[in-house]
Design an enzyme around this catalytic site. Structure first.
Site, PDB file in Angstrom:
ATOM      1  N   SER A  80       0.819  -1.222   0.000  1.00 52.42           N
ATOM      2  CA  SER A  80       0.000   0.000   0.000  1.00 52.42           C
ATOM      3  C   SER A  80       0.845   1.259   0.000  1.00 52.42           C
ATOM      4  CB  SER A  80      -0.922   0.004   1.218  1.00 52.42           C
ATOM      5  OG  SER A  80      -0.181   0.206   2.405  1.00 52.42           O
ATOM      6  N   THR A 223      -1.635   3.117   3.687  1.00 58.67           N
ATOM      7  CA  THR A 223      -0.828   4.336   3.656  1.00 58.67           C
ATOM      8  C   THR A 223       0.033   4.298   4.893  1.00 58.67           C
ATOM      9  OG1 THR A 223      -2.586   5.608   2.589  1.00 58.67           O
ATOM     10  CG2 THR A 223      -1.059   6.880   3.910  1.00 58.67           C
ATOM     11  N   THR A 241       1.780   7.019   0.269  1.00 52.91           N
ATOM     12  CA  THR A 241       0.883   5.915  -0.100  1.00 52.91           C
ATOM     13  C   THR A 241       0.965   5.581  -1.574  1.00 52.91           C
ATOM     14  OG1 THR A 241      -1.439   5.221   0.058  1.00 52.91           O
ATOM     15  CG2 THR A 241      -1.060   7.439  -0.706  1.00 52.91           C
ATOM     16  N   ARG A 251      -5.851   9.273 -10.464  1.00 50.30           N
ATOM     17  CA  ARG A 251      -6.594   9.519  -9.225  1.00 50.30           C
ATOM     18  C   ARG A 251      -5.600   9.926  -8.124  1.00 50.30           C
ATOM     19  NH1 ARG A 251      -6.429   7.280  -3.721  1.00 50.30           N
ATOM     20  NH2 ARG A 251      -8.494   7.544  -2.825  1.00 50.30           N
ATOM     21  N   VAL A 252      -5.913  11.008  -7.442  1.00 50.73           N
ATOM     22  CA  VAL A 252      -5.097  11.454  -6.322  1.00 50.73           C
ATOM     23  C   VAL A 252      -5.981  11.372  -5.084  1.00 50.73           C
ATOM     24  CG1 VAL A 252      -3.974  13.476  -5.335  1.00 50.73           C
ATOM     25  CG2 VAL A 252      -3.590  12.911  -7.729  1.00 50.73           C
ATOM     26  N   ASP A 254      -6.258  11.461  -0.574  1.00 53.08           N
ATOM     27  CA  ASP A 254      -6.120  12.514   0.446  1.00 53.08           C
ATOM     28  C   ASP A 254      -4.669  12.679   0.918  1.00 53.08           C
ATOM     29  OD1 ASP A 254      -6.158   9.973   1.608  1.00 53.08           O
ATOM     30  OD2 ASP A 254      -6.965  10.705   3.504  1.00 53.08           O
ATOM     31  N   THR A 274      -5.173   7.520   7.231  1.00 56.22           N
ATOM     32  CA  THR A 274      -5.114   6.412   6.286  1.00 56.22           C
ATOM     33  C   THR A 274      -6.564   5.995   6.069  1.00 56.22           C
ATOM     34  OG1 THR A 274      -4.969   4.696   7.995  1.00 56.22           O
ATOM     35  CG2 THR A 274      -2.892   5.581   7.197  1.00 56.22           C
ATOM     36  N   GLY A 275      -6.798   5.305   4.969  1.00 56.74           N
ATOM     37  CA  GLY A 275      -8.163   4.876   4.704  1.00 56.74           C
ATOM     38  C   GLY A 275      -8.731   5.587   3.500  1.00 56.74           C
TER      39      GLY A 275
END
Ligand code: ASP
Length: 373
Positions: A80, A223, A241, A251-252, A254, A274-275
């Site tokens: 990840s 992350t 991450t 795609r970016v 957070d 993270t998440g």
């Protein structure tokens, strides 16, 4: 809601909280606090230990957190983050990272950067060596190469295989996929699918293939976020991450969004996440948490408040929220810290890593807003 409170004032104020004999000892040893996400293979533990070591040998707090997360970025087993991260839907690894340096109040980020194993270091260069805040895509790669970073293939055999298994799992409404032989082949049951995968990829064990199939059906994310405080009250933070597995190219998430996946004001503290990045961005999580602390909340309360805002965005509908995973890590300038998750506890996996002058790197459980039934 669980009731773990993490008051660790003594960890940073250390000396003041100790009796005289301890005081002499503590003063001769620089202290500090580092927290991070847990990550696989004890990645968070190693990260915090390294960052604390840098702080205790007098290093800068940003150098410390970057050195910590570099361990995880370079570890191909953490799929990840960095090298070995799961790729986008084209099979290309794209990385996001951001960092903030408390003493200079500078920040930097890279989004959707390809080919560089340690995007956190590139984010550090953006922060300290440019007049910009964020570089993305091709420009970020060119910038990294200008600074001497080596462009490399970030895909490992394992992550490429996981991507192939994900491709095979994509089906039309009749259950057909172009990535399997035989138009009439009915969609395989999970156990049969694993048997099929064993034939196709005999070099891998059953455990890996089961996990790859699970990842294909429920693309994972992950992350590492790390925040540090030294004995002078200086703070820095970083988030890095490979983002959501099999994402749309470009795609970016957070993680590189300063204020979203990371925020730090060393007069108050720092926070990171993270998440599921999209849900975090809808509440500007890290910034919200630090501002909550500015207005008097503890790290734990501040993070739970941000998570409540996420739940509110789903009308507090737990069924819809079940698909969302989000975790925050918070360190206040006085050394108090917390980890907080939207959901918990799931077999003890909701935890984070901490290292301090008073206790070596270890895991602690996160508080959580909602309990999985
Ligand atoms: N927050 C990251 C993103 O959305 C992924 C993760 O931490 O799971 O890109």
């Amino acid at each position: 809601m669980s009731d773990h409170t993490f008051s660790r004032r003594a960890a940073i104020l250390g000396a003041a909280a100790l009796p005289v004999a301890g005081l002499v000892h503590a003063q001769s040893q620089p202290t500090g606090v580092v927290i991070s996400s847990a990550n696989r293979n004890d990645g968070g533990i190693h990260c915090c230990a390294k960052a604390l070591e840098v702080i205790q040998s007098g290093g800068d707090t940003l150098d410390a957190v970057i050195a910590g997360v570099n361990i995880v970025e370079l570890d191909p087993r953490d799929n990840s983050v960095g090298y070995g991260g799961l790729p986008n839907e084209d099979g290309v690894v794209e990385l996001d990272a951001s960092c903030m340096h408390g003493p200079s109040r500078r920040g930097g980020a890279v989004g959707a950067i390809r080919g560089i194993k340690t995007p956190s270091k590139v984010a550090q260069k953006v922060a300290l060596e440019t007049d910009h805040m964020m570089l993305a895509g091709e420009g970020a790669l060119r910038f990294a190469k200008a600074w001497g970073f080596q462009e490399e293939n970030l895909l490992t055999d394992e992550s490429r295989t996981q991507w192939l298994i994900w491709k095979r799992s994509l089906r039309d409404r009749n259950g057909h996929t172009f990535w399997e032989s035989g138009v009439d082949a009915p969609p395989a049951k999970k156990a049969a699918e694993v048997e099929e995968l064993k034939k196709l990829f005999p070099q891998y064990g059953e455990e890996f293939l089961e996990e790859a199939l699970e990842n294909a059906l429920n693309p994972p994310h992950g992350t590492i976020n790390c925040i540090a405080l030294n004995e002078k009250g200086e703070m820095s933070a970083v988030t890095t991450t490979s983002g959501m597995a099999f994402k749309i190219p470009g795609r970016v998430g957070d993680s590189p969004i300063i204020g979203g996946g990371l925020w730090l004001d060393q007069d108050i503290g720092g926070a990171g996440s993270t998440g599921r990045g999209e849900e975090n961005l809808r509440v500007c999580g890290a910034h919200t948490i630090v501002e909550n602390m500015r207005h008097g909340m503890s790290p734990r309360e501040a993070a739970l408040d941000a998570l409540k805002r996420v739940a509110r965005n789903f009308d507090n509908d737990e069924k819809r929220l079940a698909a969302v995973d989000l975790d925050f890590y918070v360190l206040r300038k006085d050394g108090e810290y917390a980890g907080a998750s939207l959901w918990g506890p799931v077999q003890g996996e909701k935890r984070f890593a901490v290292a301090s002058g008073s206790r070596p790197s270890h895991h602690e459980p996160s508080v959580y807003l909602l309990a999985r039934k």
